[in-house]
Scaffold this motif. Structure first.
Motif, mmCIF file in Angstrom:
data_model
loop_
_atom_site.group_PDB
_atom_site.id
_atom_site.type_symbol
_atom_site.label_atom_id
_atom_site.label_comp_id
_atom_site.label_asym_id
_atom_site.label_seq_id
_atom_site.Cartn_x
_atom_site.Cartn_y
_atom_site.Cartn_z
ATOM 1 N N THR A 1 52.828 19.439 46.327
ATOM 2 C CA THR A 1 54.287 20.034 45.957
ATOM 3 C C THR A 1 54.195 21.213 44.914
ATOM 4 N N ALA A 2 53.207 21.795 44.794
ATOM 5 C CA ALA A 2 53.077 22.832 43.657
ATOM 6 C C ALA A 2 53.626 24.034 44.177
ATOM 7 N N GLY A 3 53.944 24.153 45.320
ATOM 8 C CA GLY A 3 55.110 25.297 45.929
ATOM 9 C C GLY A 3 54.261 26.551 46.065
ATOM 10 N N CYS A 4 52.858 26.563 46.611
ATOM 11 C CA CYS A 4 51.895 27.851 46.627
ATOM 12 C C CYS A 4 51.433 27.597 47.983
ATOM 13 N N ASP A 5 52.012 28.428 48.985
ATOM 14 C CA ASP A 5 51.838 28.782 50.165
ATOM 15 C C ASP A 5 50.583 29.154 50.573
ATOM 16 N N ASP A 6 49.968 30.341 49.748
ATOM 17 C CA ASP A 6 48.647 30.761 49.789
ATOM 18 C C ASP A 6 47.824 30.405 48.640
ATOM 19 N N PRO A 7 46.768 29.651 48.626
ATOM 20 C CA PRO A 7 46.134 29.462 47.441
ATOM 21 C C PRO A 7 45.122 30.481 47.079
ATOM 22 N N GLY A 8 44.804 31.414 47.893
ATOM 23 C CA GLY A 8 43.885 32.802 47.710
ATOM 24 C C GLY A 8 42.671 32.191 48.038
ATOM 25 N N HIS A 9 41.730 33.365 47.814
ATOM 26 C CA HIS A 9 40.254 33.234 48.035
ATOM 27 C C HIS A 9 39.445 34.048 47.092
ATOM 28 N N TYR A 10 38.264 33.995 47.017
ATOM 29 C CA TYR A 10 37.503 34.953 46.356
ATOM 30 C C TYR A 10 36.678 35.819 47.174
ATOM 31 N N GLU A 11 36.528 37.009 46.819
ATOM 32 C CA GLU A 11 35.956 37.933 47.412
ATOM 33 C C GLU A 11 34.922 38.796 46.505
ATOM 34 N N VAL A 12 33.780 39.018 46.812
ATOM 35 C CA VAL A 12 32.901 39.797 46.263
ATOM 36 C C VAL A 12 32.822 41.189 46.043
ATOM 37 N N ARG A 13 32.922 41.703 44.926
ATOM 38 C CA ARG A 13 32.865 42.940 44.809
ATOM 39 C C ARG A 13 31.814 43.587 43.985
ATOM 40 N N SER A 14 31.751 44.617 43.751
ATOM 41 C CA SER A 14 30.534 45.367 42.914
ATOM 42 C C SER A 14 30.219 44.848 41.541
ATOM 43 N N TRP A 15 31.429 44.307 40.971
ATOM 44 C CA TRP A 15 31.429 43.913 39.512
ATOM 45 C C TRP A 15 31.341 42.231 39.504
#
Length: 74
Positions: A26-40
């Motif tokens: 019930t946190a209200g977040c539809d998109d939990p997100g994800h991690y992407e690899v960047r150069s840094w």
């Protein structure tokens, strides 16, 4: 009476686990997100956290070390 003492921690742990699941659902977040690899390194893409949500204060300056040498000259 000893059975109640044995079972009470399990009941408490189960109640806390159920509360955690309910809070997450019930946190209200539809998109939990994800991690992407960047150069840094890794970057969180998406999710419910905006850049201004987390405020990190500037670190306080480090204090000068105290010279405890009794033979030091000023």
């Amino acid at each position: 009476m000893t059975r109640v003492r044995d079972i009470a921690p399990l009941v408490a742990a189960a109640a806390l686990a159920v509360g955690a699941v309910v809070a997450a659902r019930t946190a209200g977040c539809d998109d939990p997100g994800h991690y992407e690899v960047r150069s840094w390194g890794y970057e969180l893409v998406g999710g419910c956290i905006a850049p201004g949500d987390i405020i990190v204060p500037n670190p306080a300056p480090a204090p000068k070390p105290v010279d405890t040498n009794p033979f030091a000259r000023d």
